[in-house]
Structures are given as C-alpha cells and as structure tokens.
Design an enzyme around this catalytic site. Structure first.
Site, PDB file in Angstrom:
ATOM      1  N   LYS A   1       0.828  -1.207   0.000  1.00 49.98           N
ATOM      2  CA  LYS A   1       0.000   0.000   0.000  1.00 49.98           C
ATOM      3  C   LYS A   1       0.868   1.267   0.000  1.00 49.98           C
ATOM      4  CE  LYS A   1      -4.127  -2.113   0.754  1.00 49.98           C
ATOM      5  NZ  LYS A   1      -3.702  -3.489   0.521  1.00 49.98           N
TER       6      LYS A   1
HETATM    7  C1  LIG Z   1      -4.148  -4.635  -0.075  1.00 46.44           C
HETATM    8  C2  LIG Z   1      -3.316  -5.850  -0.118  1.00 46.44           C
HETATM    9  C3  LIG Z   1      -3.520  -6.861  -1.092  1.00 46.44           C
HETATM   10  C4  LIG Z   1      -4.639  -6.795  -2.121  1.00 46.44           C
HETATM   11  O1  LIG Z   1      -4.424  -5.813  -3.107  1.00 46.44           O
HETATM   12  P1  LIG Z   1      -5.624  -5.301  -4.003  1.00 46.44           P
HETATM   13  O2  LIG Z   1      -5.103  -4.140  -4.742  1.00 46.44           O
HETATM   14  O3  LIG Z   1      -6.718  -4.921  -3.040  1.00 46.44           O
HETATM   15  O4  LIG Z   1      -6.029  -6.426  -4.897  1.00 46.44           O
HETATM   16  C5  LIG Z   1      -2.675  -7.959  -1.082  1.00 46.44           C
HETATM   17  N1  LIG Z   1      -1.707  -8.091  -0.146  1.00 46.44           N
HETATM   18  C6  LIG Z   1      -1.492  -7.141   0.797  1.00 46.44           C
HETATM   19  C7  LIG Z   1      -0.424  -7.372   1.802  1.00 46.44           C
HETATM   20  C8  LIG Z   1      -2.275  -6.000   0.841  1.00 46.44           C
HETATM   21  O5  LIG Z   1      -2.063  -5.082   1.808  1.00 46.44           O
END
Ligand SMILES: *Cc1c(COP(=O)(O)O)cnc(C)c1O
Length: 495
Positions: free
Chosen positions: A113
C-alpha cells in the site's frame, strides 16, 4: 487527456479533478479516456533510470495538468530520502531462472500500500491548488489494519491535508495497533472505535454523509475526502512498478527486449492486478496476469466462468488484506473489456448491488480468458507454501505472497506454461509473524513485538527497521469512542 466515469462516459474531468474527487459523482470510477502507449524504445531507455525517474516518466503520460518538475519533486518525497529501505524502491529478487519476486514492501509500513499511498497525498495536495480549493482536505479512514497505517505515513505532514484514522478496537493485531498509535506527524489523528471493522466502517460512512458535521467543518476550513483504492491517484503509481520490474529483468539479462513475462498477483480489491493490465495496455509484453485469491475466491470463479457471485460465506484468513467479496476495481476492467459500454457496466453494478451477482457478456469473457488466469488456496496450503519456499529457496515470504506462489505452482503444473514469471510480493513476512513462525516450524510464538525478534533470530533475516523499532516509539494516541461518539471526536481533532 480526460478521465471519464465507468458508468457515464459523458462525465469528463481533468486528472487533478479526478484525483481530488475520488469516486465519480454517479458512483462510477474515473478512468483515463485513452491509454497512452510507451514509445518503442521506452523500456530499453528506462532500464538505466532510477525508480523515481521511471515513476515520473510513466505518471506524466497520464497527468497532463501536472508538470515534470512537480512530479519529480513528488517522486523524490514519496520514494527518496530514505523512506524506502531499498535504494531500488521496488527491487526484483530472482529465485530461479524463470521465477522472480517483485518486493513491494520496502516502504515505511512494510506493505505494498505504501507504493501508492506515499504518492497519492502529493498528487492530491497539488490537485487542491490546481482546482482553486482553499479548504484543507480531511481524509477519513476506517481501517482493518494495513491501509490505515500506510495512509497515516503517506499523508503525514503533507500540506493542506489532515488525516483521521478510526480502527476497530477488536479488529486489529497488537502490532498494527502499536504501528498506528505511535504515528508521528502534526496533521494526523488516530482513534479506536468500540466494535468490529463493520462498526468502524459504518461509522465513517455516517460521518461522510452528516450534513451538520460537514457544515460545521466547512466553517472551520475543512472538507472530507477518502484515500481508498478506487482513487485514480492510487492506481496510477501502481502501474509504475510493473514497468519498472520489466526494466529490471531486462537490465539483469533475465529477459531480452520483447520477451513476454507473466505476473502473479495476490488479489483483493483488484487494484494491484488492474495496474498490471494497464501496463500491458501501454505496451509491456505481458503474457498472462495470474490472479491469486485465498479462500475468499469470488474472483477465481469469476475469471473462470464469467459469473461474479458474492453470495457465499466470508472467511477470515491468514491473508486478511485479501478477505474481500466485492473487488471494486474490477469495474474499471469491465469498462475496458466492454469497449466503454458505460450502460452495460452500470447495469452489472446495479445487479451486484441488488442481487450480489452478475454475468458478463461472451465478448468480455473472451477478453478475460485471453489476459487472465486465476487460482486460489486455503490457509493450510498458504502455510505449507511459506514453509516450502523457506526450506527450498531460503526465501521468507508473507501469507499474501504465499497465496501467489501456491497459485503459480498449480498453474504451471496444469498449463505447462514456462514463461518467466514475476510473483508480486505485497507484504513483509515480519508483519505476519503469528502465522509465518508456525509455518516454518516454530509453534510457540512470543506475544506482541517479541515475535518480530523471534522471527529474525530463527531465520537470520533482518527485520525491517520500522517494525523492529516499534517498541521504542512513544504511544501518542489513546483515544477510544463508542460508534455514536465519532462525530464528536472528529470535531475535537479538527480544532
Ligand atoms: C491490499 C493488499 C492486497 C490486495 O491488493 P488489491 O489491490 O486490493 O487487490 C494484497 N496483499 C497485501 C499485503 C495487501 O495489503
């Protein structure tokens, strides 16, 4: 270039408006009207650029109303200055001749993120100036853990922004709570809410739609916005690392110009993998995008059958950031694959809201099959994969990344596809010590931050500094409210 709503393509905005607005007024997602193509030699020439330069190169193609000097300054603030523990920002780690891992967790909160949430606040803050907005934006977040901390770090001390995060008292881990409550910065606020994630989320939604609160805050010079993953300002920075990974593979000689690669992506809201598809549209030679899900496998079924059906049990898994039954960013892909049939997309979303289910047209289904494959696995297979990759490759992965490794292994076995593949690694294993330790054979896990040291000692892998340093941080936030007290808390925090 304009941005249009996926539910009404007559609704057009400039990039800065799309980023400041988040969601389109009709509930659709703002999406570029056309996708720029990389010039033929771009991948070759980007090979020798830094990650920051690659980010400017790619983002400029989508953001006409931002200047190169502006974007350069944002990239320096987002990805430079020691914010990322790797100078490459998003390094590619090669495991064997045809398997590579794109590590997206070297940022300040140790999860992918950060890649977008380090950039979005700068894009948003500049958008306010471009749109002649005189008020300060107040970002409200309800979080089940990872997003809240990444948003706090991203918005910390960014001009014309404030950020308030509400987390459920009973819904985050001890480490996640400590990460948020020790957050530094002058423009941040954190508060826990009695109850679970739904209570916090419902509470925040109510704040957004509380006219009296909005009016009071407007008088004080504030307006509300959100930083969730449907904002174009979060999708765009993610396109960069797909292109960057391809450049790194060229640079290391793992592939030759024009060679195809697959990306295997642990998926929840479909934002990450969508950015991969956009990189493909821009001209990166991608063969398949492999969508990996945990036991919440609504996307696996969808990509295999063309039927999206959220009417199924919800599971809490050891890869919680993928515990999602409605993948909002899929709407953008449907818009693309229906050749911009906004009415069709609006219809699917209406069906989804009313019945929890829709079935796409044969034309869309064909395009899904051309570009995507899908697979899923449960917690047991996830844990087994963490153990196996550690034993066989001496490479430590978190549960989200393990889901992707497992799905890739099955895909290769069933399809015989030997295209070089990049597994997208979305979190540091040190964020999930409670599950990673048992998976590598250590059954008794120390409480709280003790587990971080324990994992480092057991594996000889260094814990990321932001997690290792948590224990010595000062707890700045202790506030606690009932759901009904959230509006009062906002007024308190926005004095
Ligand atoms: C948010 C997240 C995901 C999923 O990503 P998306 O863009 O929502 O598909 C996968 N792994 C981690 C560690 C995340 O924080």
């Amino acid at each position: 270039m304009y941005y249009v709503s996926t539910r009404n393509k007559k609704l057009k905005m400039m990039p800065a408006q799309a980023i400041a607005g988040g969601l389109a007024p009709d509930g659709g997602l703002m999406t570029p009207e056309v996708f720029p193509k990389l010039p033929p030699s771009a991948l070759e020439s980007m090979k020798d650029m830094s990650y920051q330069q690659r980010a400017v190169y790619v983002m400029k193609m989508f953001l006409e109303d931002y200047s190169v000097p502006e974007l350069t300054a944002f990239a320096a603030r987002a990805y430079g200055g020691g914010k990322f523990s790797s100078p490459d920002v998003a390094p590619v780690h090669t495991l064997d001749g045809s398997t590579h891992c794109l590590e997206l967790w070297h940022g300040p909160t140790c999860a992918f993120k950060d890649m977008a949430l380090q950039m979005l606040p700068h894009l948003l803050s500049a958008a306010l100036t471009k749109n002649n907005e005189s008020k300060t934006v107040c970002i409200l977040v309800a979080t089940s853990g990872d997003t809240g901390k990444a948003a706090l770090e991203g918005f910390r001390d960014v001009d014309k922004t404030r950020i308030l995060v509400f987390y459920p008292k009973d819904g985050v881990s001890e480490i996640q709570e400590l990460q948020m409550n020790t957050q530094e910065g002058e423009n941040v606020g954190v508060c826990s809410v009695a109850g679970n994630f739904d209570d916090a989320q419902t509470g925040v939604k109510r704040l957004f739609s509380d006219p009296a609160l909005r009016e009071e805050l407007a008088g004080r010079g504030f307006f509300f916005s959100s930083a969730n993953s449907i904002n174009w300002g979060r999708v765009l920075p993610q396109v960069v690392y797909y292109i960057s990974a391809y450049c790194d593979l060229l640079k290391s000689g793992a592939i030759q110009p024009g060679d195809k690669v697959n990306f295997c992506v642990p998926t929840g809201n479909f934002g990450n993998i969508l950015a991969g598809y956009y990189a493909k549209m821009m001209g990166v030679p991608i063969h398949k995008l492999i969508c990996a899900s945990n036991a919440n496998n609504v996307l696996t079924d969808f990509l295999r059958t063309g039927v999206y059906d959220r009417n199924r049990p919800f599971y809490n898994t050891m890869s919680p950031s993928m515990d999602i039954l409605i993948s909002s960013n899929l709407e953008r892909l449907l818009f693309q694959f229906s050749e911009w049939d906004d009415q069709l997309v609006a219809g699917y979303m209406k069906e989804l809201a009313e019945t929890g289910r829709y079935e796409v047209s044969p034309g869309i289904r064909r395009k899904l099959e051309e570009n995507f494959v899908a697979g899923c696995c449960d917690d047991e297979a996830t844990a087994r994969t963490i153990g196996k990759v550690w034993r066989e490759k001496k490479y430590l992965i978190d549960p989200h990344t393990a889901v992707a490794f497992h799905v890739l292994e099955e895909y290769r076995r069933e399809s015989g596809d030997d295209t070089p593949t990049v597994v997208v690694s979305t979190a540091s294993p040190f964020k999930f010590c409670d599950n990673v330790l048992p998976a590598i054979g250590i059954q008794t896990v120390q409480p709280g931050t003790g587990a971080i040291d324990q994992l480092a000692q057991a594996t000889g892998v260094e814990a990321p500094a932001p997690l290792a340093g948590l224990r010595s941080k000062t707890v700045r936030f202790h506030q606690w409210v009932e759901k009904e007290g959230m509006a009062g808390q906002v007024l308190e925090m926005l004095r």
